[in-house]
Design a protein around this motif. Sequence first.
Motif, PDB file in Angstrom:
ATOM      1  N   UNK A  34     106.624 -17.012 -83.146  1.00 38.30           N
ATOM      2  CA  UNK A  34     107.768 -17.853 -83.455  1.00 38.30           C
ATOM      3  C   UNK A  34     108.129 -17.785 -84.935  1.00 38.30           C
ATOM      4  N   UNK A  35     109.147 -16.987 -85.247  1.00 37.45           N
ATOM      5  CA  UNK A  35     109.711 -16.936 -86.594  1.00 37.45           C
ATOM      6  C   UNK A  35     111.090 -17.591 -86.602  1.00 37.45           C
ATOM      7  N   UNK A 336     120.759 -10.568 -77.928  1.00 37.45           N
ATOM      8  CA  UNK A 336     119.626  -9.809 -78.444  1.00 37.45           C
ATOM      9  C   UNK A 336     118.506 -10.754 -78.873  1.00 37.45           C
ATOM     10  N   UNK A 337     118.865 -11.941 -79.368  1.00 32.99           N
ATOM     11  CA  UNK A 337     117.846 -12.908 -79.747  1.00 32.99           C
ATOM     12  C   UNK A 337     117.008 -13.328 -78.559  1.00 32.99           C
ATOM     13  N   UNK A 338     117.666 -13.573 -77.432  1.00 31.06           N
ATOM     14  CA  UNK A 338     116.937 -13.953 -76.220  1.00 31.06           C
ATOM     15  C   UNK A 338     116.061 -12.812 -75.733  1.00 31.06           C
ATOM     16  N   UNK A 339     116.596 -11.574 -75.794  1.00 32.12           N
ATOM     17  CA  UNK A 339     115.820 -10.421 -75.333  1.00 32.12           C
ATOM     18  C   UNK A 339     114.616 -10.165 -76.236  1.00 32.12           C
ATOM     19  N   UNK A 340     114.770 -10.407 -77.525  1.00 33.04           N
ATOM     20  CA  UNK A 340     113.634 -10.257 -78.436  1.00 33.04           C
ATOM     21  C   UNK A 340     112.491 -11.173 -78.036  1.00 33.04           C
ATOM     22  N   UNK A 345     108.682 -10.472 -77.544  1.00 33.29           N
ATOM     23  CA  UNK A 345     107.778 -11.570 -77.946  1.00 33.29           C
ATOM     24  C   UNK A 345     107.873 -11.940 -79.430  1.00 33.29           C
ATOM     25  N   UNK A 346     109.107 -11.892 -79.976  1.00 32.09           N
ATOM     26  CA  UNK A 346     109.354 -12.391 -81.334  1.00 32.09           C
ATOM     27  C   UNK A 346     110.589 -13.280 -81.284  1.00 32.09           C
ATOM     28  N   UNK A 347     110.478 -14.494 -81.822  1.00 28.65           N
ATOM     29  CA  UNK A 347     111.586 -15.446 -81.779  1.00 28.65           C
ATOM     30  C   UNK A 347     112.278 -15.544 -83.136  1.00 28.65           C
TER      31      UNK A 347
END
Length: 386
Positions: A34-35, A336-340, A345-347
Motif C-alpha cells: 500500500x503506497x 490502471x490503478x485498480x489493475x495495479x 499488488x501495488x496500490x
Amino acid sequence: MTTKPLISKSKLPNVKTTIFTTVGDLARKHKAIDLSQGFPNFEADSKLLNLVSQAMNEGHNQYAPMAGFYGLREIISEKIESLHNHFYDPEGEITITVGATQAIFTAITTFINKDDEVIVVKPAYDCYEPAIALNGGKAVYVQLNTPDYTIDWVEFKEKITDRTKMVIINTPHNPTGTIFSKWDMQQLEDILKPTNIILLSDEVYEHIIFDGQIHESASRFPDLAQRSFVCASFGKTFHVTGWKMGYCVAPSVLMAEFRKVHQFAVFCVDHPVQRALSIYLKNSSHYLDLNNFYQEKRDFFLNGIRLSKFKYKPTQGTYFQLLDFSQITMEEDEIIGKRLITENKVASIPISSFNVNNRNDHMLRFCFAKNKETLEKAVEILSKLK
C-alpha cells in the motif's frame, strides 16, 4: 399512517466514499503493497512516545485549555518566528486542533455563508469542498497546468468576484508534490492586497521539502499573514497521523472568531500529547532534519524505478511522488490503478479524483513514507511493468 423518511435531503448529495477508503479497502482485499494513503509504516521517535507516557503518568489527563496548552503554543510561536520571521502571539493567535483537517473545517465554517465563493486550487485534497458545501458556499476552481502543475495567476485573478470570501492554497502540495515559490506567493499577495479575502493556507507538509528549496509560508508575507489562517500537522511531521494533532495560526481578529466555533466543535484536544510536543519541539532537529530523512526515501524510490517505463519529475515536497504512466497505457488512471492492485499488488492513488471534471493526467500518486523493505518490494514490481 405514513411516516416521513428520516433523511429527506442530504446536505452532501454528491459526496461518495473517498478514493482513499476505496483504494485502501481494495489493497487490503488483494494484499497489495500500500503506497496509496499518506501515512508512514514505521514507528515514531521513542523519545516522543516516552514523553507522552511521562505526561500521562504525571497526571495531565484532564481537559487542556480550549486554545491548547500554553507551553505548546509558546514553542510554536518561537518556531514560526525563527523560520519565517513573523511573530504570532501564543495567547490570541495560535490554537491547537484535532489535526489540520479540523483546523481547515473550522476556518471554513467560521467565515463561509450561503452563496459565498471560495477559490480552490485543483487538484485539491478532498476535505476542502465538502466543508464549503456544508456551509452553503460555492467552490470556484483554478486547475493547475500540466505537466509541472503550475498555477496561472492571470486565470486565478479572473476567478475573483465580489462574492469571493476565501482562497484555499496548499504548499507543499498534495497530491502533486509541487511547492509555491516566492514569486508565486508574491503574485498571490499582490492579487489579494486590494481585497478583504481571507486566505486559508494548508501547510501540513511544511517540514518536508527537498533539494535545498525553502518553504514559502504565508506567514512570511506581511499582507498575506494579516489575512491568513495557516494550518499545520504534527501527525505528518512526526509520523503519528493517528494522533490527529495539529495547529492553526492567524491574526487575533480572525482567531477570535475561529475559537468561537472551535470551542463547541471539540473544545480542546489531547492534553498529554500537547505536553509531550511542547518538550519535543524544543529540539529543532526533530523537524528540521525531516527534509534529508524523506529525501533519502524519495531518491531511493526514484532510483529503483529509473529504468522503468514510468516518467517522472522528482517531487519538490511532501512524501508523495507522481508517476506518469502514459508510456505504459493511455487508459484512465482509475483503471490502471485498480489493475495495479488486483494484478500487480501495488496500490496508488489516481490523480483524476482530485482534478476538475476528473481530468485524466495519466498520473498516479505513490507515498514513499515507508520502510526500505516496503519500497524495495514496490519498485521491483513497478520496474517490470510494460
